[in-house]
Write an enzyme that holds these catalytic residues in place. Structure first.
Site, PDB file in Angstrom:
ATOM      1  N   ASN A 237      32.279  13.143  21.942  1.00  0.00           N
ATOM      2  CA  ASN A 237      30.917  13.250  21.477  1.00  0.00           C
ATOM      3  C   ASN A 237      29.458  13.241  22.404  1.00  0.00           C
ATOM      4  O   ASN A 237      29.481  12.680  23.479  1.00  0.00           O
ATOM      5  CB  ASN A 237      30.666  12.175  19.801  1.00  0.00           C
ATOM      6  CG  ASN A 237      30.974  11.121  21.328  1.00  0.00           C
ATOM      7  OD1 ASN A 237      29.896  10.336  21.803  1.00  0.00           O
ATOM      8  ND2 ASN A 237      31.866  10.147  20.224  1.00  0.00           N
ATOM      9  N   PHE A 350      27.696  -0.662  14.971  1.00  0.00           N
ATOM     10  CA  PHE A 350      26.446   0.343  14.607  1.00  0.00           C
ATOM     11  C   PHE A 350      27.165   1.851  14.097  1.00  0.00           C
ATOM     12  O   PHE A 350      28.323   1.198  13.657  1.00  0.00           O
ATOM     13  CB  PHE A 350      25.980   1.041  16.053  1.00  0.00           C
ATOM     14  CG  PHE A 350      25.383   0.383  17.191  1.00  0.00           C
ATOM     15  CD1 PHE A 350      25.673  -1.397  17.492  1.00  0.00           C
ATOM     16  CD2 PHE A 350      23.837   1.063  17.191  1.00  0.00           C
ATOM     17  CE1 PHE A 350      24.301  -1.723  18.055  1.00  0.00           C
ATOM     18  CE2 PHE A 350      23.209   0.231  18.224  1.00  0.00           C
ATOM     19  CZ  PHE A 350      23.193  -1.061  18.366  1.00  0.00           C
TER      20      PHE A 350
END
Ligand code: PMT
Length: 428
Positions: A237, A350
């Protein structure tokens, strides 16, 4: 890696100038065409002949000593540079750069160039900490100057502290990363290559802040994971690791013992932080578990792949039909697993979201049993993946704790860790 790259190397007058010889040599070994400009003070520490011999190029120091009649040397050097690197950079040259002074060959070239400029400061620790120097460095960083922060250690003046020129090999690595990022279109021009958080007098730590995490062990994950398909292909990613690196650097600045578990990234981790490098989610899980018992705070800023290919091919897969289906299986959710095992640890997750930010973030906070969750809307400019800045909302079980507008990732990290430290202190 640096083949054909034209680097103008400014050498200024501090004791670290002797390291310019190694730096020149390493840059040349990696293929760079290095053109040195020395200040008069630098010549007190190292000779022109040394640097000329190592670079096989004329070394400049006097603006009016024009060696080549067909060009104006400082403009010529300013124009030919792919990068101007000033190493070591003294407090004096930093001040001149910050204030646009042009009273010698190096400062006039720096003012005339449109090439990216990178500086590696080196000076006495008190000089480095002086508000004037901090202010000047901050001005330069804001203008886009790339900064390789000095490391900490024994200084030539006898003090121990921050101010030692980063090692030439590290500087060369940073230069290579800079060009690699530029070549891959990774907006290298806006990247601050710092080995510690960007300097910001607005957030310069106070004595109390410095104590905030003393005696605490902070474990941070950063970067993306890599899930192999075959020996030449993988799923990953866009995480650059910068958010996690900022948390690690600030935690260290606040006195913590830091372990950084980093996945795939093109950016250098902060200096002097213990680093464990991993690739896959499984490896990240093992690394986190190895640190878990001793950890006081765990910050999961990494972007972990939720799925991996069911089968990893040992040999390169061959092209067959017009379509190809890959079967993916679920990876372990590291944060969720930690949330279930948590005893004394303060757990920060997160959440990278594109829509319904608050709903998804708070759902993750609950499901993964976090103490805080940091939600970033990664569709916004300057937020989330790859940027030097972030804007986040920090939630706990009761709701919004803090809303932070777009700011340097280091500043986000500072606010986040302050909240964590306060809450841990409250528990005790
Ligand atoms: O690295 P940068 O380029 O600086 O970008 C920063 C960032 C956008 C990556 C960072 O700010 C961020 O949002 N990190 C979390 C990204 C993410 O994977 O979010 P998520 O919503 O998919 O996962 C939620 C949380 O669970 C995260 O803390 C994640 O680390 C964790 N997780 C997810 C999946 C999994 N298998 N294991 C996990 O531990």
């Amino acid at each position: 890696m640096l083949n054909g790259k034209k680097i103008v190397l400014g050498v200024t007058g501090g004791i670290a100038a002797y390291k310019a010889a190694t730096l020149c040599s390493r840059l040349v070994q990696r293929g760079a065409d290095v053109h040195v400009i020395m200040t008069e003070s630098a010549k007190q520490f190292i000779t022109e002949l040394t640097l000329q011999t190592l670079t096989r190029n004329v070394v400049y120091s006097d603006t009016f000593d024009e060696r080549e009649p067909s060009v104006v040397s400082h403009i010529h050097l300013a124009d030919l540079a792919d990068l101007v690197l000033v190493a070591p950079a003294t407090a004096n040259v930093i001040a001149k750069m910050a204030h646009g002074m042009a009273d010698d060959m190096l400062s006039t070239t720096l003012l005339a160039t449109t090439a990216p400029v990178m500086i590696a400061p080196a000076m006495n620790v008190h000089m480095y900490d002086h508000p004037a120097v901090q202010h000047n460095m901050n001005l330069l960083v804001q203008r886009g100057t790339l900064m390789i922060e000095p490391s900490e250690g024994q200084l030539a003046c006898g003090y121990v502290g921050k101010g030692r020129l980063e090692e030439p090999d590290t500087i060369v690595d940073v230069v290579e990363q800079f060009f690699a990022a530029k070549a891959s279109g990774n907006n290298a021009g806006q990247v601050s290559y710092v080995s510690a958080p960007a300097i910001n007098p607005m957030t310069t730590q106070t004595a109390t802040e410095a104590q905030l995490l003393t005696g605490k062990k902070v474990v941070v994950t950063a970067g993306g994971t890599i899930e192999r398909i075959d020996p030449v292909r993988y799923i990953t990613n866009d995480s650059s690791g910068k958010m996690g690196f900022a948390v690690a650097a600030i935690a260290q600045e606040l006195g913590a013992e830091v372990t950084l578990i980093m996945g795939n990234t093109q950016v250098s981790p902060p200096a002097n932080v213990q680093v464990i490098r991993v690739l896959s989610a499984d490896e990240m899980y093992d690394a986190v578990l190895s640190q878990w018992d001793e950890a006081d705070i765990v910050v999961k800023a990494a972007a972990v792949a939720d799925y991996r290919p069911k089968e990893v091919y040992k040999e390169k897969m061959k092209k067959t039909g017009d379509t190809l289906s890959l079967e993916l299986i679920k990876n372990i959710d590291i944060l969720e697993t930690l949330g279930k095992q948590k005893t004394h640890q303060f757990l920060i997750g997160f959440a990278a979201e594109t829509n319904d930010i608050e709903r998804y973030a708070r759902e993750k906070l609950e499901r993964k049993n976090c103490d805080l969750i940091v939600a970033n809307d990664v569709t916004r400019a300057g937020v989330g993946f790859g940027t030097d800045t972030n804007a986040v909302n920090i939630y706990d079980r009761e709701g919004l704790v803090e809303e932070l507008q777009v700011m340097a990732k280091e500043d986000v990290a500072r606010q986040l860790l302050s909240i964590a430290a306060e809450r841990i202190a409250g528990r005790n």
